[in-house]
Every structure is written in C-alpha cells, then in structure tokens.
Design a protein around this motif. Structure first.
Motif, short mmCIF file in Angstrom:
data_model
loop_
_atom_site.label_atom_id
_atom_site.label_comp_id
_atom_site.label_asym_id
_atom_site.label_seq_id
_atom_site.Cartn_x
_atom_site.Cartn_y
_atom_site.Cartn_z
N LYS A 1 0.83 -1.20 0.00
CA LYS A 1 0.00 0.00 0.00
C LYS A 1 0.87 1.25 0.00
N ASP A 2 1.95 1.21 0.78
CA ASP A 2 2.86 2.35 0.84
C ASP A 2 3.44 2.64 -0.55
N GLU A 3 3.89 1.60 -1.23
CA GLU A 3 4.48 1.78 -2.56
C GLU A 3 3.46 2.35 -3.54
N LEU A 4 2.23 1.85 -3.50
CA LEU A 4 1.20 2.35 -4.41
C LEU A 4 0.93 3.83 -4.17
N LEU A 5 0.84 4.21 -2.90
CA LEU A 5 0.55 5.61 -2.58
C LEU A 5 1.70 6.52 -2.98
N ARG A 6 2.91 6.10 -2.65
CA ARG A 6 4.06 6.95 -2.96
C ARG A 6 4.30 7.03 -4.47
N ASN A 7 4.07 5.94 -5.17
CA ASN A 7 4.21 5.98 -6.63
C ASN A 7 3.18 6.91 -7.27
N ALA A 8 2.04 7.06 -6.61
CA ALA A 8 1.00 7.96 -7.11
C ALA A 8 1.28 9.42 -6.75
N GLY A 9 2.29 9.63 -5.90
CA GLY A 9 2.68 11.00 -5.57
C GLY A 9 2.41 11.43 -4.15
N ALA A 10 1.95 10.51 -3.28
CA ALA A 10 1.72 10.87 -1.89
C ALA A 10 3.05 11.17 -1.20
N THR A 11 3.10 12.26 -0.48
CA THR A 11 4.33 12.64 0.21
C THR A 11 4.25 12.42 1.71
N ALA A 12 3.04 12.28 2.24
CA ALA A 12 2.85 12.00 3.66
C ALA A 12 2.09 10.70 3.80
N VAL A 13 2.77 9.68 4.33
CA VAL A 13 2.17 8.35 4.48
C VAL A 13 2.54 7.81 5.85
N VAL A 14 1.58 7.27 6.58
CA VAL A 14 1.85 6.61 7.85
C VAL A 14 1.44 5.15 7.75
N HIS A 15 2.16 4.31 8.47
CA HIS A 15 1.81 2.89 8.54
C HIS A 15 0.97 2.59 9.77
N SER A 16 0.86 3.55 10.66
CA SER A 16 0.04 3.37 11.86
C SER A 16 -0.61 4.69 12.22
N LEU A 17 -1.89 4.64 12.50
CA LEU A 17 -2.58 5.84 12.96
C LEU A 17 -2.20 6.20 14.39
N GLY A 18 -1.45 5.31 15.05
CA GLY A 18 -0.94 5.61 16.38
C GLY A 18 -0.03 6.83 16.36
N THR A 19 0.72 7.00 15.29
CA THR A 19 1.57 8.17 15.15
C THR A 19 0.75 9.45 15.15
N VAL A 20 -0.35 9.44 14.41
CA VAL A 20 -1.23 10.60 14.35
C VAL A 20 -1.90 10.83 15.70
N LEU A 21 -2.33 9.75 16.34
CA LEU A 21 -2.99 9.87 17.65
C LEU A 21 -2.07 10.51 18.68
N ARG A 22 -0.80 10.13 18.71
CA ARG A 22 0.13 10.72 19.67
C ARG A 22 0.29 12.21 19.44
N LEU A 23 0.36 12.62 18.18
CA LEU A 23 0.50 14.04 17.87
C LEU A 23 -0.75 14.82 18.29
N VAL A 24 -1.92 14.26 18.01
CA VAL A 24 -3.16 14.94 18.40
C VAL A 24 -3.25 15.04 19.92
N ARG A 25 -2.90 13.95 20.61
CA ARG A 25 -2.93 13.97 22.08
C ARG A 25 -1.90 14.94 22.65
N ALA A 26 -0.83 15.19 21.90
CA ALA A 26 0.21 16.11 22.36
C ALA A 26 -0.17 17.57 22.11
N GLY A 27 -1.33 17.79 21.52
CA GLY A 27 -1.80 19.15 21.33
C GLY A 27 -1.62 19.69 19.94
N VAL A 28 -1.17 18.84 18.99
CA VAL A 28 -1.05 19.28 17.62
C VAL A 28 -2.44 19.28 17.01
N GLY A 29 -2.89 20.41 16.52
CA GLY A 29 -4.22 20.50 15.95
C GLY A 29 -4.56 21.91 15.57
N PRO A 30 -5.81 22.16 15.16
CA PRO A 30 -6.21 23.50 14.74
C PRO A 30 -6.13 24.48 15.89
#
Length: 251
Positions: A217-246
């Motif tokens: 899935k990572d290869e397909l997305l990056r080959n299509a031009g995606a520049t931001a890809v995560v393999h786990s939403l846990g990474t996003v969750l930690r950032l949101v819990r750390a106060g990263v947001g609007p």
C-alpha cells in the motif's frame, strides 16, 4: 524513536505530518482502510465473484472483460457495468446487491488499529470529521453505530450514490462533504489508503495523508505521488494527544 515513528519516515516527514494535522479543521476519512477493514470477515473477492455470477446467470457473461471477471474488487465489476449501461436498471440492481453485501460485511469488519480513539480524540479537540467513500453510506452508518462512533460523524457521511461515474478518483464525495461542512479545502485533510483517494483529494484541493497498512500500500501511494504516508494511525494519535491540531480560534 518508536517503530511506528520509524515507519513514518524522516524528521522532515514528521514535521510535514504535524503541519497537516495543525491545519486540519475538517478531517475527511476514507472508510475501508483508514477506519476499518470492511471485508476482513466477508471476502471482497467472494462478493466480486458473486456479482459476476449474478450477471452470468442473466446471460451477461460477455458484458465483462476477462480481467474484470477475475478482479477481486467488486467496485471493478460495478464500474464496468455502469460504463456499458450508464444510469440503467442493471447497474442500479447491481449496486443494490453490492450494498447488501457491504451491510453484511459491516457486521464482521475489523477496526483499523488506533482509528477509534483517534476519531474520538480528534473530534474532542475540535476537528470536524466526515466520511468520504465509494462504499454505501448505509454500510458506513451500520459500522459506525456498532463502534459507538455515529455521533462523531453524523450526519456527515458521503458515500456511493446512483451516479456511479462519480466514484473516486472523481472528487464528488469530497466536494459534497466540503460543501455541507462549509469547509475550505486548504483547511481540511483527507485520510485515504489508495491512489484514487489521493487523486480525489488533489482534484478538490484538499491536503492528503496516506494510510498504508503494509509495504505494498505504501508503494502504491508513494508511486501515485503521496508525500505524507503513515503505517500506523498511532503516530497521528500521539501528535493529536500532544496538542497538535487546529488553533482554538478556528474551532
């Protein structure tokens, strides 16, 4: 550095991820992949074969190419029929059959790791979520209700309609969500796991975060031009819990 962070990429990529999250006042979720694995307990290939067999039982074996008949993706079958009989009763009946299979699949769908707490946390800190998907909105609502997530999204579920030529990569579902939420594309974020999700987001002018549960899935997305890809939403969750947001003023 955790294994999830390593798989997300370099420090520059993590900074890019923070920037995406900080700007996301509206989060548009593709359904099958980022929210759950819809066909985890009800094989998509079996569904596709069932649709093909139904067409053959009506004497329409020649309607599909060999590649389309062998595809494990039921949407390939649906799109093919609509291309050859656009807006007709045949495509409408096939779509209803697919919807019934998706409703059945929703009962055994597997939640994507970290998706449930991420949706709840991100909503609690001020983001406005919506689902933008090629799947039936009825199946989406069934699944979200089963996970206690319906209130996070209601009524913002934008799924497949009878206009089957408007499935992704057409940005129709994305634009419908933006219009209903009164959201500017540049202050929104789409999370998807397929090149068609990326293409729809780009066409609508919406920043994109790829979710890739495996290297393919990572290869397909990056080959299509995606520049931001995560393999786990846990990474996003930690950032949101750390106060990263609007910013609070934008909520």
């Amino acid at each position: 550095m955790t294994s999830e962070t390593k798989r997300t990429g370099t420090d520059d990529e993590l900074d890019g991820l923070r920037h995406l999250i900080e700007g996301a006042r509206v989060v548009l979720w593709d359904f099958d992949g980022p929210v759950c694995r819809l066909f985890a307990g009800h094989s998509a290939e079996r569904v596709a074969n069932g649709l093909t067999s139904w067409l053959e039982s009506r004497g329409l074996h020649g309607l599909l190419t060999e590649t389309e008949r062998e595809s494990p993706d039921p949407h390939v079958v649906l799109r093919a029929v609509d291309r050859r009989h656009p807006g007709g009763d045949l495509a409408a009946e096939l779509e209803e059959r697919l919807t019934r299979e998706e409703l059945r699949a929703a009962a055994s769908a597997m939640p994507t790791p970290y998706a449930d707490p991420l949706i709840r946390t991100w909503t609690a800190v001020g983001s406005r979520p919506a689902v933008t998907t090629d799947h039936s909105p009825r199946a989406v609502r069934e699944y979200l209700a089963s996970r206690g997530l319906g209130a996070c999204f209601a009524p913002h579920i934008y799924g497949r309609t009878q206009e089957l030529d408007r499935l992704k990569p057409d940005p129709d579902c994305v634009n419908r969500a933006l219009d209903a939420l009164g959201a500017a594309p540049e202050t929104s974020l789409m999370i998807g796991d397929a090149p068609s999700d990326l293409a729809a987001a780009r066409a609508a002018g919406v920043p994109f975060l790829g979710y890739a549960r495996n290297e393919r899935k990572d290869e397909l997305l990056r080959n299509a031009g995606a520049t931001a890809v995560v393999h786990s939403l846990g990474t996003v969750l930690r950032l949101v819990r750390a106060g990263v947001g609007p910013e609070p003023s934008a909520r």
